[in-house]
Design an enzyme around this catalytic site. Structure first.
Site, PDB file in Angstrom:
ATOM      1  N   LYS A  74       0.818  -1.214   0.000  1.00  0.00           N
ATOM      2  CA  LYS A  74       0.000   0.000   0.000  1.00  0.00           C
ATOM      3  C   LYS A  74       0.851   1.263   0.000  1.00  0.00           C
ATOM      4  O   LYS A  74       0.416   2.312  -0.480  1.00  0.00           O
ATOM      5  CB  LYS A  74      -0.914   0.030   1.219  1.00  0.00           C
ATOM      6  CG  LYS A  74      -1.730  -1.216   1.422  1.00  0.00           C
ATOM      7  CD  LYS A  74      -2.718  -1.429   0.329  1.00  0.00           C
ATOM      8  CE  LYS A  74      -3.469  -2.717   0.549  1.00  0.00           C
ATOM      9  NZ  LYS A  74      -4.705  -2.790  -0.155  1.00  0.00           N
TER      10      LYS A  74
HETATM   11  C1  LIG Z   1      -0.702  -7.785   2.226  1.00  0.00           C
HETATM   12  C2  LIG Z   1      -1.839  -7.749   1.276  1.00  0.00           C
HETATM   13  N1  LIG Z   1      -1.875  -8.637   0.279  1.00  0.00           N
HETATM   14  C3  LIG Z   1      -2.892  -8.672  -0.596  1.00  0.00           C
HETATM   15  C4  LIG Z   1      -3.954  -7.794  -0.491  1.00  0.00           C
HETATM   16  C5  LIG Z   1      -5.037  -7.839  -1.514  1.00  0.00           C
HETATM   17  O1  LIG Z   1      -4.854  -6.782  -2.440  1.00  0.00           O
HETATM   18  P1  LIG Z   1      -6.111  -6.186  -3.200  1.00  0.00           P
HETATM   19  O2  LIG Z   1      -7.059  -5.734  -2.158  1.00  0.00           O
HETATM   20  O3  LIG Z   1      -5.566  -5.050  -3.997  1.00  0.00           O
HETATM   21  O4  LIG Z   1      -6.659  -7.261  -4.033  1.00  0.00           O
HETATM   22  C6  LIG Z   1      -3.965  -6.846   0.541  1.00  0.00           C
HETATM   23  C7  LIG Z   1      -5.066  -5.878   0.719  1.00  0.00           C
HETATM   24  O5  LIG Z   1      -5.370  -5.094  -0.085  1.00  0.00           O
HETATM   25  C8  LIG Z   1      -2.874  -6.807   1.418  1.00  0.00           C
HETATM   26  O6  LIG Z   1      -2.813  -5.892   2.368  1.00  0.00           O
HETATM   27  N1  LIG Z   2      -6.456  -5.317   2.064  1.00  0.00           N
HETATM   28  C1  LIG Z   2      -6.796  -3.958   2.185  1.00  0.00           C
HETATM   29  C2  LIG Z   2      -8.264  -3.720   2.055  1.00  0.00           C
HETATM   30  C3  LIG Z   2      -8.521  -2.392   1.420  1.00  0.00           C
HETATM   31  O1  LIG Z   2      -8.092  -2.426   0.109  1.00  0.00           O
HETATM   32  P1  LIG Z   2      -7.870  -1.161  -0.787  1.00  0.00           P
HETATM   33  O2  LIG Z   2      -6.795  -1.583  -1.732  1.00  0.00           O
HETATM   34  O3  LIG Z   2      -9.146  -0.874  -1.442  1.00  0.00           O
HETATM   35  O4  LIG Z   2      -7.440  -0.011   0.054  1.00  0.00           O
HETATM   36  C4  LIG Z   2      -6.207  -3.426   3.483  1.00  0.00           C
HETATM   37  O5  LIG Z   2      -5.167  -3.894   3.864  1.00  0.00           O
HETATM   38  O6  LIG Z   2      -6.758  -2.552   4.095  1.00  0.00           O
END
Ligand SMILES: Cc1ncc(COP(=O)(O)O)c(C=O)c1O
Ligand SMILES: N[C@@H](CCOP(=O)(O)O)C(=O)O
Length: 465
Positions: free
Chosen positions: A109
């Site tokens: 993120k």
């Molecule tokens: C460590 C981790 N891996 C995978 C995901 C899944 O990614 P996305 O929500 O973009 O599919 C998340 C949350 O978004 C995450 O925090």
């Molecule tokens: N896995 C995410 C959930 C939110 O996903 P986002 O990509 O829409 O911000 C988290 O870790 O919060």
């Protein structure tokens, strides 16, 4: 470049307005009116660029060129813990971990949110405006958003996390930030409930206007745009555009894998999209049998993927339906009302030709962490392990196609699972070494829109005063 809503009822606008708006007023998600594309020669010319320069170049293609992108990206990635920013680590003859966790909060993120925080600052200062950011997190978006926005003069931020459903490290990374513009709320519910609350606040037009709401979740297009460059960097490093590559992405809200799809839509030869799920496997079920039905969210060892309603699927759906906004709106409305998404067969077949899904339970996740450690000496977090297991199960038949696995979190964020699997407890980096001793501050609230809105309002008023 202009952006349109997937539901067709919101006025088109430019990148800056989309950054500030987050969710479209009609409940849809913004997407570019037309996709930018690069020629083979243009892709080749990007090879060898330092990561910040590459990110700035890609973001400029999405209409963000009015912002000082080079300076923003250089500053955003300067503090990352690896000189390559997004190193590729070879795991076996054809599988590569794309490490996206070298930022301040140890998950992918940071790649987008370090950029977004600086974009918000720049835009709000020029406009003389203030925003209230509301976000939902299953663990990682929250800490990355808080880190990116803490102490910023024109931003208040409220993050909703599901009570007792994140790892302790994840929770503490959010709740120990005591900056006055930051508020954490543990909601008595799951991530889907938190995400619903955020969308409901955006759909409450008077509240949205009063608070100048903005978003840090991947409903905000700027998040997706800033996640595209790392797929470009990895694909170019492995021979694209002169060679096809596949990606395997541990998936929850569908933002990360959508960013890879966007890179393909721009002309990068990504031939296969492998989606890894934990037991919350709505996407894998959809891809296997066109069954997109939301079940209750179950806790797992990869808590950030404990999600059933994947927000960004709407952006793909819009494309699968031939950019028919009315059909997208109707499909999403029925999904909300009935808990099952009626995707026409032709659209499903199109999706299933490109994306494949794989489900891994907790035992399988532990076994995969152990296998990576014993066979490759690689310590993976549980989310990354879902991605590597999916890559092994569903790698393209053509062995010449390398598979890029998105390594989405540092193993130290999930020390209990990693220790159970390998006997090794990965230490936190020195700057977080005292995380368990820091004071925590957060409220616990029921899943109640009125109460949450009141808390957001009180937080924003206190800071504005
Ligand atoms: C460590 C981790 N891996 C995978 C995901 C899944 O990614 P996305 O929500 O973009 O599919 C998340 C949350 O978004 C995450 O925090
Ligand atoms: N896995 C995410 C959930 C939110 O996903 P986002 O990509 O829409 O911000 C988290 O870790 O919060």
């Amino acid at each position: 470049m202009r952006y349109v809503s997937t539901r067709g009822q919101a006025a088109p606008r430019n990148f800056e307005a989309v950054l500030l708006a987050g969710l479209a007023e009609d409940g849809g998600l913004f997407v570019p009116e037309t996709w930018p594309t690069l020629t083979t020669a243009e892709w080749r010319a990007l090879r060898g660029l330092p990561y910040p320069a590459l990110a700035a170049r890609i973001l400029s293609l999405f209409g963000a060129g009015d912002l000082p992108l080079q300076a923003i990206c250089e500053d955003a990635y300067a503090g990352f813990g690896h000189p390559a920013v997004v190193p590729l680590v070879q795991l076996d003859h054809r599988t590569f971990a794309l490490e996206l966790f070298h930022g301040p909060t140890l998950a992918f993120k940071d790649m987008a949110l370090q950029v977004l925080g600086r974009m918000f600052d720049h835009v709000l200062e020029r406009r003389g405006e203030r925003v209230t950011i509301v976000g939902a997190t299953s663990g990682d978006t929250g800490s990355a958003a808080i880190e990116a926005c803490r102490d910023r003069a024109a931003v208040d931020i409220v993050i909703l996390h599901p009570e007792n459903r994140t790892s302790e490290v994840q929770r503490r990374q959010m709740t120990t930030v005591l900056a006055p513009n930051v508020k954490n709320i543990a909601v008595q519910g799951d991530f889907d409930a938190c995400q619903d609350l955020v969308k409901a606040m955006f759909n409450d037009a008077p509240f949205r206007a009063e608070m100048h709401l903005s978003a840090v979740n991947s409903i905000n297009w700027a998040r997706i745009a800033a996640q595209v460059p790392y797929y470009v960097a990895a694909a170019l490093a492995l021979g694209a555009p002169d060679r096809e590559v596949a990606v395997s992405v541990p998936t929850g809200n569908f933002g990360n894998v959508l960013a890879a799809w966007v890179a393909r839509r721009m002309g990068l030869p990504i031939s296969h999209f492998i989606i890894g799920s934990n037991r919350n496997d709505i996407l894998a079920r959809f891809l296997a049998s066109n069954d997109m039905s939301a079940l209750p969210v179950e806790p797992s060892l990869s808590p950030s993927m404990d999600i059933q309603v994947s927000s960004n699927f709407e952006r793909l759906l819009f494309e699968l339906l031939g950019r028919d906004a009315a059909a997208t709106a109707e499909t999403m409305t029925r999904f909300r009302a009935e808990g099952r998404m009626p995707v026409p067969d032709a659209a499903w077949k199109q999706a299933a030709a490109l994306f494949t899904g794989f489900t891994l339970d907790d035992e399988g996740t532990l076994a995969e962490i152990r296998r990576l450690w014993t066979t490759a000496g690689y310590l993976a977090d549980p989310h990354t392990a879902v991605g590597t297991a999916a890559a092994r199960a569903l790698a393209p038949a053509d062995a010449a196609i390398p598979v890029i696995v998105a390594a989405t979190a540092h193993p130290a964020k999930f020390p209990d699972a990693v220790e159970r699997a390998t006997g090794i407890r990965p230490p936190l980096p020195a700057r977080l070494a005292d995380l368990y001793d820091r004071e925590e501050r957060f409220g616990v609230m029921p899943n109640d829109l009125g109460a949450i809105e009141a808390a957001v309002r009180a937080h924003a008023r206190r800071n504005a005063a």
